[in-house]
Design a protein around this motif. Sequence first.
Motif, PDB file in Angstrom:
ATOM      1  N   THR A  30      59.993  61.637  57.065  1.00  0.00           N
ATOM      2  CA  THR A  30      59.551  60.781  56.351  1.00  0.00           C
ATOM      3  C   THR A  30      60.409  59.717  55.624  1.00  0.00           C
ATOM      4  O   THR A  30      61.453  59.655  55.820  1.00  0.00           O
ATOM      5  CB  THR A  30      58.973  61.833  55.252  1.00  0.00           C
ATOM      6  OG1 THR A  30      60.256  62.390  54.399  1.00  0.00           O
ATOM      7  CG2 THR A  30      58.018  62.903  55.498  1.00  0.00           C
ATOM      8  N   GLY A  31      59.613  58.756  55.139  1.00  0.00           N
ATOM      9  CA  GLY A  31      60.238  57.444  54.669  1.00  0.00           C
ATOM     10  C   GLY A  31      60.115  56.346  55.300  1.00  0.00           C
ATOM     11  O   GLY A  31      60.017  55.151  54.807  1.00  0.00           O
ATOM     12  N   GLY A  36      58.317  54.726  63.947  1.00  0.00           N
ATOM     13  CA  GLY A  36      58.372  56.200  63.663  1.00  0.00           C
ATOM     14  C   GLY A  36      59.589  56.898  64.001  1.00  0.00           C
ATOM     15  O   GLY A  36      60.540  56.365  64.797  1.00  0.00           O
ATOM     16  N   VAL A  37      60.379  57.878  63.196  1.00  0.00           N
ATOM     17  CA  VAL A  37      61.405  58.326  63.332  1.00  0.00           C
ATOM     18  C   VAL A  37      61.429  59.872  63.592  1.00  0.00           C
ATOM     19  O   VAL A  37      61.038  60.398  62.589  1.00  0.00           O
ATOM     20  CB  VAL A  37      62.466  57.961  61.976  1.00  0.00           C
ATOM     21  CG1 VAL A  37      63.993  58.733  62.295  1.00  0.00           C
ATOM     22  CG2 VAL A  37      62.464  56.482  61.914  1.00  0.00           C
ATOM     23  N   TYR A  38      61.887  60.364  64.658  1.00  0.00           N
ATOM     24  CA  TYR A  38      61.666  61.602  64.943  1.00  0.00           C
ATOM     25  C   TYR A  38      62.988  62.597  65.231  1.00  0.00           C
ATOM     26  O   TYR A  38      63.824  61.802  65.790  1.00  0.00           O
ATOM     27  CB  TYR A  38      60.832  62.118  66.191  1.00  0.00           C
ATOM     28  CG  TYR A  38      59.390  61.507  65.748  1.00  0.00           C
ATOM     29  CD1 TYR A  38      58.341  62.376  65.638  1.00  0.00           C
ATOM     30  CD2 TYR A  38      59.202  60.183  66.135  1.00  0.00           C
ATOM     31  CE1 TYR A  38      56.875  62.133  65.725  1.00  0.00           C
ATOM     32  CE2 TYR A  38      57.702  59.715  66.185  1.00  0.00           C
ATOM     33  CZ  TYR A  38      56.925  60.716  65.682  1.00  0.00           C
ATOM     34  OH  TYR A  38      55.591  60.105  65.594  1.00  0.00           O
ATOM     35  N   ARG A  39      63.177  63.931  64.658  1.00  0.00           N
ATOM     36  CA  ARG A  39      64.351  64.624  64.977  1.00  0.00           C
ATOM     37  C   ARG A  39      63.863  65.346  66.178  1.00  0.00           C
ATOM     38  O   ARG A  39      63.177  66.259  66.055  1.00  0.00           O
ATOM     39  CB  ARG A  39      64.910  65.115  63.761  1.00  0.00           C
ATOM     40  CG  ARG A  39      65.983  65.885  64.143  1.00  0.00           C
ATOM     41  CD  ARG A  39      66.765  66.794  62.738  1.00  0.00           C
ATOM     42  NE  ARG A  39      67.717  65.660  62.248  1.00  0.00           N
ATOM     43  CZ  ARG A  39      67.624  65.352  61.286  1.00  0.00           C
ATOM     44  NH1 ARG A  39      66.430  65.424  60.303  1.00  0.00           N
ATOM     45  NH2 ARG A  39      68.478  64.454  60.689  1.00  0.00           N
ATOM     46  N   LEU A  40      64.725  65.449  67.214  1.00  0.00           N
ATOM     47  CA  LEU A  40      64.367  66.292  68.446  1.00  0.00           C
ATOM     48  C   LEU A  40      65.529  67.237  68.369  1.00  0.00           C
ATOM     49  O   LEU A  40      66.795  67.180  68.638  1.00  0.00           O
ATOM     50  CB  LEU A  40      64.711  65.448  69.481  1.00  0.00           C
ATOM     51  CG  LEU A  40      63.677  64.259  69.782  1.00  0.00           C
ATOM     52  CD1 LEU A  40      63.696  63.763  71.108  1.00  0.00           C
ATOM     53  CD2 LEU A  40      62.185  64.231  69.264  1.00  0.00           C
ATOM     54  N   GLU A  57      52.818  53.506  64.112  1.00  0.00           N
ATOM     55  CA  GLU A  57      53.837  53.897  63.323  1.00  0.00           C
ATOM     56  C   GLU A  57      54.124  53.200  62.206  1.00  0.00           C
ATOM     57  O   GLU A  57      54.915  53.306  61.164  1.00  0.00           O
ATOM     58  CB  GLU A  57      55.109  54.237  64.068  1.00  0.00           C
ATOM     59  CG  GLU A  57      54.947  55.123  65.227  1.00  0.00           C
ATOM     60  CD  GLU A  57      55.268  56.683  64.750  1.00  0.00           C
ATOM     61  OE1 GLU A  57      55.207  56.831  63.553  1.00  0.00           O
ATOM     62  OE2 GLU A  57      55.223  57.651  65.442  1.00  0.00           O
ATOM     63  N   ASN A  58      53.367  51.591  62.287  1.00  0.00           N
ATOM     64  CA  ASN A  58      53.570  50.700  61.409  1.00  0.00           C
ATOM     65  C   ASN A  58      52.533  50.772  60.403  1.00  0.00           C
ATOM     66  O   ASN A  58      51.455  50.490  60.504  1.00  0.00           O
ATOM     67  CB  ASN A  58      53.874  49.454  62.107  1.00  0.00           C
ATOM     68  CG  ASN A  58      54.202  48.237  61.306  1.00  0.00           C
ATOM     69  OD1 ASN A  58      54.372  48.372  59.826  1.00  0.00           O
ATOM     70  ND2 ASN A  58      54.334  47.197  61.865  1.00  0.00           N
TER      71      ASN A  58
END
Length: 323
Positions: A30-31, A36-40, A57-58
């Motif tokens: 989030t934030g 988009g920011v993803y942790r894999l 994502e924008n």
Amino acid sequence: MTRAFLQPDDVRDLVTEQLGRRLVTLDRLTGGSKKGVYRLGLDDGTAVILYVWAAGENYWPPSPAVPDDPFTDASGAELFAISHAALAAAGVRVPRLLMLDRDGRHLDADVALVEDVGVVTLEALIERDPAAAAEPLSVLAGDLRRMHTTLGPRYGKLAAIVRDEAPQARRTEDIIVDRALGHLDAAAARDARMSEAHDRIAGHVRGLRGTVTPRETYGLVHGELGPDHVFVTPEGEPVLIDIEGLTYFDVEWEHAWLRMRFRDAYPALRPVDLDPERLELYRYAQVLSLIEGPLRIADTDFPHRQWMLELAEWNIAKALAAL
């Protein structure tokens, strides 16, 4: 708009091909509001971060902009790659770049895989344990000094300078005045108090501009560096993120933002010599930006709408108090 975020099946092949691992978890962080920011999470217990630059994502709707404002549209894989290289060359710690794909080989979007530097922001560390934040702040101060003494004879986004497209027709303070007045017009259309005070605010901006003397040397600035844009690794290293807006510009722009965002911790950043008149103009221009931007994004489906409205309200009070 209907937003469809990434699902695990969308990135399994990417993880296998690029990292030789199996995807275990995918979490959208989030934030973020522009990418988009993803942790894999991987099958060996480690993790990496995936950046995705896609329309879905924008959250920011388009708005009128000053044509030569280098701080507009500060998003995209090209800006990220050029900024990443420039900061690394200046000795500033950024997440290690593992892969960049601008050809759509993996997803229907530009993507980058970067090092996962952890979950602790400098902002959280300052609030939780100021003593533990002292060393990262000191290191960050050195990073900023290296950035702000990396000088160039032209202002503009790094990508535009690399392509020899950075416009140089006007003084930087005039760009900021036009930017501020544009933000004022847009905010006045959304808030009655800003509308009523419009002419007085515009006069105040022009008065601040009248005290600024010419200068044609520009440092490397992040653009919107707050303690939430600095992660601290388990080893205590500060790591800069959201670097796409890296620009050659007046360092007072950076320090106006730093002073606002770091508050009591700001003196630890040991600023370079600054022009107080230029700093005050830029500080007030940023107040107007932090009214217009939050009000605009609050009209969308951005999930943290109330936080944006509160941010706008805080800065409306600051803008009016200066009169």
